[in-house]
Design a protein around this motif. Structure first.
Motif, PDB file in Angstrom:
ATOM      1  N   LYS A 347      34.001  57.675  33.623  1.00 31.05           N
ATOM      2  CA  LYS A 347      32.745  57.359  34.299  1.00 31.05           C
ATOM      3  C   LYS A 347      32.747  55.992  34.980  1.00 31.05           C
ATOM      4  N   VAL A 348      33.776  55.200  34.789  1.00 29.20           N
ATOM      5  CA  VAL A 348      33.850  53.883  35.432  1.00 29.20           C
ATOM      6  C   VAL A 348      35.227  53.697  36.067  1.00 29.20           C
ATOM      7  N   GLU A 349      35.281  52.834  37.065  1.00 23.36           N
ATOM      8  CA  GLU A 349      36.545  52.464  37.695  1.00 23.36           C
ATOM      9  C   GLU A 349      37.155  51.287  36.943  1.00 23.36           C
ATOM     10  N   ARG A 350      38.460  51.287  36.818  1.00 20.28           N
ATOM     11  CA  ARG A 350      39.130  50.224  36.071  1.00 20.28           C
ATOM     12  C   ARG A 350      39.295  48.956  36.911  1.00 20.28           C
ATOM     13  N   TRP A 351      39.353  47.843  36.207  1.00 18.98           N
ATOM     14  CA  TRP A 351      39.650  46.550  36.826  1.00 18.98           C
ATOM     15  C   TRP A 351      41.169  46.391  36.901  1.00 18.98           C
ATOM     16  N   TRP A 352      41.668  46.059  38.103  1.00 18.87           N
ATOM     17  CA  TRP A 352      43.111  45.915  38.304  1.00 18.87           C
ATOM     18  C   TRP A 352      43.426  44.520  38.847  1.00 18.87           C
ATOM     19  N   PRO A 353      44.602  43.983  38.499  1.00 21.13           N
ATOM     20  CA  PRO A 353      45.033  42.736  39.131  1.00 21.13           C
ATOM     21  C   PRO A 353      45.381  42.953  40.590  1.00 21.13           C
ATOM     22  N   THR A 354      45.272  41.881  41.365  1.00 20.90           N
ATOM     23  CA  THR A 354      45.556  41.977  42.796  1.00 20.90           C
ATOM     24  C   THR A 354      46.979  42.494  43.020  1.00 20.90           C
TER      25      THR A 354
END
Length: 625
Positions: A347-354
């Motif tokens: 249900k959520v998008e993940r946080w990714w490093p640049t």
């Protein structure tokens, strides 16, 4: 009994009449008065804490969380108790007066700020960075300086049962007085200091004074009283360094470093505020920790509150459309509660490093609601928004399969994806922190991304950076290796020093733990290496004693607090290190040995050409060069 309930347009004015001595109760006034909003018919939300301030307070203002259970059946519920709940805040930032010990210098000074910046603004000194002025201006930190100002206390604040003075950053050794009465002392630049000043405050005009002394002298005095010498590296004559830094909890590089001068600043470097409350509470910290369990994200939100008596209440939290609420009744003194939100993984998008994806962020809204006499009547006394990210992060230190390589790995995984770290170390952006604003950090950190960085290391000889710094890293997808502020020195291990460190570590983990960019806590910069390599004659003559001291400070004090406060992140005791053999209790360090096969390295080669890559080491991870 007569009862009128009037709702008029957007003002939502609610006028309730209660018979007897209680008389008329006015529960809502619109606009800048910000007084207590009791209830607007048809609108389930109840109001924010009362806020008195000369300028906007840094705490974010968000709409109140809504609950369909908030109903008022009888207006007398709001005034049934003898002590009506009241909460006030007053910001003391702005123009103060600054005076040195002799009275030769008397000038205006801005808070937050430092003595140097005030003298520069007044034209008393010139740019301290130019030439050798930093040597010429050593008279500034060798003097003692007092900040003072007047402030007004109105009926509402004066009538509070509890009045606290909250100093979010004092640099560093200071006595704090109100109306000539000493209310507290400070000796740690990195802590939030809270003083109960109820007995010292009077109605009307008051005075506050914060008197600083030379931190180098303070540290030197403590070192002289200690039963044995505790060595440190940067008090070097050729650098015009200043002694005593390892006995005082202050930015180490302020005493000089091989890249920077010794200014040893004094000043109120963060905001100052008054907090008053009656029959209520002050919410000190809201700390979310995000982990993944199978196909769910688990958001555990701890709420730390100080109450002046028994308070009935609850904590409500929401993120990404998911909500939770728990009962959190308070008792007099310190309290902690936890609300947990479970969010389905998809249900959520993940946080990714640049470079690996988009650093998605979500608003986590948290409110503490005080329950009044009627359990269905709730008053929101604190609410905040934290920007969080859903991601997993782990430092992988494991043997290679089938012994294909000797030693162990050292790399980061984010969302189960191995990350090739690229970046550099971050030192303080200015010797005077009040001059570093959000625009400066936006420029510097965006430049890191433009240079293809994906990680930065907050070096242990500087400061725990500002909230703005980490928020920008979150937005840009820059991973942060976060160190505690110990560097190139050994430290005392007496009770007073260790208790001071405990407070510092807890304060900063609770302030920073919600930032998804932070992927590692590291205990110090190069202090383990100094013992293993015998940097100092004292260590060479008695390595066992100093190794025990090292173990006490980092393995027995700091690391257990990290594991307690933030079990979601990896941690190491030092950089560089060869990693831990056992990470339980007691912690067993491998200590430095084969630096190219275990852990991380700091590589400094002053003899060879810096661009000659054939001279470089081939380590598992280069964290300092």
């Amino acid at each position: 009994e007569p009862f009128w309930h009037i709702v008029a347009g957007a003002l939502g004015t609610f006028l309730a009449y209660c018979s007897g001595a209680l008389g008329t109760f006015l529960a809502y006034c619109s606009g800048a008065l910000g007084t207590f909003l009791a209830y607007c018919s048809g609108a389930p939300g109840l109001p924010v804490w009362e806020h008195i301030s000369a300028k906007p307070h840094p705490r974010p203002i968000i709409p109140p969380l809504r609950s369909n259970t908030m109903q008022i059946r009888d207006a007398s519920a709001l005034v049934a108790t003898k002590r009506q709940p009241v909460f006030n805040q007053k910001c003391l930032d702005g123009t103060w007066q600054l005076r040195n010990s002799t009275g030769e210098h008397l000038l205006d000074a801005q808070v937050p700020g430092e003595v140097h910046t005030a003298l520069l603004a007044a034209g008393i000194i010139e740019d301290p960075y130019f030439g050798d002025r930093w040597i010429e201006y050593k008279w500034i930190f060798r003097d003692s300086w007092t900040y003072s100002r007047e402030f007004e206390v109105d009926d509402k604040l004066f009538g509070s049962d509890k009045i606290l003075l909250v100093c979010h950053g004092l640099d560093t050794v200071a006595d704090v007085s109100v109306n000539g009465t000493l209310v507290g002392r400070a000796n740690n630049q990195f802590r939030r200091w809270v003083y109960d000043i109820k007995a010292a405050v009077r109605h009307g005009t008051n005075t506050i004074a914060v008197s600083f002394r030379n931190a180098s002298d303070y540290g030197t005095e403590l070192a002289a009283k200690y039963p044995y010498p505790v060595p440190e590296a940067m008090n070097i004559e050729t650098q015009q360094g200043e002694p005593g830094r390892n006995f005082v909890r202050k930015e180490s590089c302020a005493f000089s470093w091989d890249w920077g001068p010794a200014f040893v600043p004094q000043g109120i470097w963060k905001c100052v505020e008054l907090v008053g409350f009656t029959a209520s509470a002050w919410v000190k910290d809201v700390v979310p920790i995000i982990t993944r369990e199978s196909q769910e994200w688990v958001v555990k939100v701890r709420v730390f509150a100080q109450a002046d008596g028994d308070v009935k209440g609850s904590v409500a939290a929401s993120v990404a459309g998911f909500k939770a609420e728990i009962r959190m009744d308070l008792v007099e003194g310190e309290n902690v509660g936890q609300v947990e939100i479970r969010v389905p993984y998809e249900k959520v998008e993940r946080w990714w490093p640049t470079g690996y994806g988009t650093p998605h962020l979500y608003d986590l809204k948290v409110a503490y609601q005080q329950h009044l006499s009627d359990e269905n009547v709730k008053w929101v006394i604190h609410k905040t928004t934290k920007r969080i990210g859903f991601r997993t992060a782990h430092l992988v230190q494991e043997p290679y399969p089938d012994q294909a390589e000797p030693g162990e790995s050292f790399y980061f995984e984010v969302n189960e994806m191995p990350i090739f770290a690229k970046g550099s170390n971050v030192i303080p952006a200015d010797a005077f922190e009040s001059r570093v604003n959000i625009d400066a950090w936006k420029h510097l950190l965006q430049s890191c991304v433009d240079a293809n960085y994906n990680m930065i290391r907050v070096w242990g000889g500087g400061i725990y950076q500002s909230n703005d710094f980490y928020a920008i890293c979150d937005e840009l997808g820059l991973l942060v290796w976060q160190e505690f502020m110990f560097a190139c020195a050994l430290h005392p291990t007496n009770t007073e020093f260790l208790d001071n460190v405990r407070g510092e570590v807890r304060d900063n983990i609770r302030r920073l733990a919600h930032h998804p960019s932070i992927v590692l806590w590291s205990g110090n910069n190069e202090n383990e290496e100094s013992i293993v390599k015998g940097w100092y004659p004292e260590i060479q003559s008695n390595p066992y004693m100093y190794t025990v001291d090292y173990h006490i400070l980092y393995h027995q004090v700091i690391l257990p607090i990290v594991q307690e406060e933030d079990p979601s992140r990896s941690l190491i005791s030092s950089s560089p290190s060869n990693g831990a053999v056992f990470k339980g209790n007691p912690w067993h360090e491998r200590y430095l040995g084969n630096i190219e096969k275990f852990g991380d390295v700091h590589y400094y080669n002053y003899k060879d050409l810096g661009t000659d890559v054939s001279k470089f080491l081939r380590p598992r991870f280069a964290s300092g060069m």
